[in-house]
Design a protein around this motif. Structure first.
Motif, PDB file in Angstrom:
ATOM      1  N   ALA A  71      57.132  94.042 -28.262  1.00 27.77           N
ATOM      2  CA  ALA A  71      57.911  94.678 -29.201  1.00 27.77           C
ATOM      3  C   ALA A  71      59.329  94.560 -28.687  1.00 27.77           C
ATOM      4  O   ALA A  71      60.284  94.618 -29.626  1.00 27.77           O
ATOM      5  CB  ALA A  71      57.636  96.124 -29.385  1.00 27.77           C
ATOM      6  N   ARG A  72      59.538  94.623 -27.485  1.00 28.63           N
ATOM      7  CA  ARG A  72      60.788  94.456 -26.950  1.00 28.63           C
ATOM      8  C   ARG A  72      61.526  93.108 -27.325  1.00 28.63           C
ATOM      9  O   ARG A  72      62.397  92.757 -27.646  1.00 28.63           O
ATOM     10  CB  ARG A  72      60.871  94.667 -25.488  1.00 28.63           C
ATOM     11  N   LEU A  73      60.590  92.000 -27.203  1.00 27.96           N
ATOM     12  CA  LEU A  73      61.170  90.730 -27.339  1.00 27.96           C
ATOM     13  C   LEU A  73      61.662  90.534 -28.861  1.00 27.96           C
ATOM     14  O   LEU A  73      62.464  89.713 -29.079  1.00 27.96           O
ATOM     15  CB  LEU A  73      60.161  89.779 -26.785  1.00 27.96           C
ATOM     16  N   GLU A  74      60.829  91.114 -29.692  1.00 25.44           N
ATOM     17  CA  GLU A  74      60.873  91.269 -31.215  1.00 25.44           C
ATOM     18  C   GLU A  74      62.389  91.698 -31.455  1.00 25.44           C
ATOM     19  O   GLU A  74      62.926  91.272 -32.195  1.00 25.44           O
ATOM     20  CB  GLU A  74      60.015  91.716 -32.013  1.00 25.44           C
ATOM     21  N   ASP A  75      62.641  92.927 -30.665  1.00 22.51           N
ATOM     22  CA  ASP A  75      64.035  93.498 -30.988  1.00 22.51           C
ATOM     23  C   ASP A  75      65.106  92.750 -30.332  1.00 22.51           C
ATOM     24  O   ASP A  75      65.858  92.462 -31.068  1.00 22.51           O
ATOM     25  CB  ASP A  75      64.058  94.852 -30.275  1.00 22.51           C
ATOM     26  N   LYS A  89      55.133  84.776 -31.064  1.00 22.70           N
ATOM     27  CA  LYS A  89      54.469  83.325 -30.555  1.00 22.70           C
ATOM     28  C   LYS A  89      54.795  83.086 -29.011  1.00 22.70           C
ATOM     29  O   LYS A  89      53.952  82.592 -28.170  1.00 22.70           O
ATOM     30  CB  LYS A  89      54.544  82.354 -31.716  1.00 22.70           C
ATOM     31  N   PHE A  90      56.029  82.539 -28.638  1.00 24.90           N
ATOM     32  CA  PHE A  90      56.596  82.111 -27.799  1.00 24.90           C
ATOM     33  C   PHE A  90      55.908  83.134 -26.361  1.00 24.90           C
ATOM     34  O   PHE A  90      55.502  82.730 -25.674  1.00 24.90           O
ATOM     35  CB  PHE A  90      57.734  81.970 -27.684  1.00 24.90           C
ATOM     36  N   ASN A  92      53.630  85.408 -26.738  1.00 26.64           N
ATOM     37  CA  ASN A  92      52.171  85.455 -26.450  1.00 26.64           C
ATOM     38  C   ASN A  92      51.641  84.213 -25.688  1.00 26.64           C
ATOM     39  O   ASN A  92      50.774  84.318 -24.934  1.00 26.64           O
ATOM     40  CB  ASN A  92      51.517  85.561 -27.908  1.00 26.64           C
ATOM     41  N   PHE A  93      52.486  83.089 -25.695  1.00 20.71           N
ATOM     42  CA  PHE A  93      52.048  81.856 -25.186  1.00 20.71           C
ATOM     43  C   PHE A  93      52.091  82.073 -23.731  1.00 20.71           C
ATOM     44  O   PHE A  93      51.291  81.959 -22.735  1.00 20.71           O
ATOM     45  CB  PHE A  93      52.789  80.599 -25.542  1.00 20.71           C
ATOM     46  N   ILE A  94      53.362  82.566 -23.177  1.00 21.90           N
ATOM     47  CA  ILE A  94      53.626  82.913 -21.957  1.00 21.90           C
ATOM     48  C   ILE A  94      52.539  83.981 -21.221  1.00 21.90           C
ATOM     49  O   ILE A  94      52.263  83.822 -20.137  1.00 21.90           O
ATOM     50  CB  ILE A  94      55.036  83.431 -21.898  1.00 21.90           C
ATOM     51  N   ILE A  95      52.261  85.006 -21.978  1.00 21.57           N
ATOM     52  CA  ILE A  95      51.376  86.112 -21.559  1.00 21.57           C
ATOM     53  C   ILE A  95      49.913  85.266 -21.286  1.00 21.57           C
ATOM     54  O   ILE A  95      49.738  85.706 -20.109  1.00 21.57           O
ATOM     55  CB  ILE A  95      51.204  87.314 -22.494  1.00 21.57           C
ATOM     56  N   GLN A  96      49.534  84.521 -22.132  1.00 22.14           N
ATOM     57  CA  GLN A  96      48.218  83.846 -21.766  1.00 22.14           C
ATOM     58  C   GLN A  96      48.292  83.120 -20.525  1.00 22.14           C
ATOM     59  O   GLN A  96      47.203  83.110 -19.812  1.00 22.14           O
ATOM     60  CB  GLN A  96      47.897  83.227 -22.987  1.00 22.14           C
TER      61      GLN A  96
END
Length: 107
Positions: A71-75, A89-90, A92-96
């Motif tokens: 949410a923070r990154l989307e903002d 998406k970016f 989420n890739f890093i989190i995975q």
């Protein structure tokens, strides 16, 4: 307008475009380097987090934190005029990738 004059104008435009292209590419190259070094620094910290989680038997994933970060990154993406879906998406890739590292620390 004489044909030679038109040809000179086109040559000048092409030369200006070529120069602008070089400048944009140089900026892109600098920004790519910043991204790589920033990701390297980020992963140093997430590796430390993974070790701490492993030492204290904490789960490798923290869905609540991940949701907050997305949410923070989307903002931030909206503020930066970056497509928020791309940013999501970016991240989420890093989190995975981080979770994969955290799991490796626990093995």
């Amino acid at each position: 307008m004489p044909a030679a004059h038109v040809s000179d104008d086109l040559s000048d435009d092409a030369a200006r475009a070529a120069q602008l292209l070089l400048e944009h590419r140089a900026s892109i190259d600098r920004l790519d380097a910043i991204l790589v070094y920033t990701l390297g620094e980020r992963f140093k910290h997430t590796q430390n987090v993974g070790r701490l989680k492993a030492e204290h038997d904490l789960p490798p994933s923290d869905p609540s934190r991940e949701e907050q970060q997305i949410a923070r990154l989307e903002d931030l993406a909206k503020e930066a005029d970056l497509d928020p879906e791309f940013a999501k998406k970016f991240l989420n890739f890093i989190i995975q990738e981080v979770i994969r590292h955290h799991k490796a620390h626990q093995e």
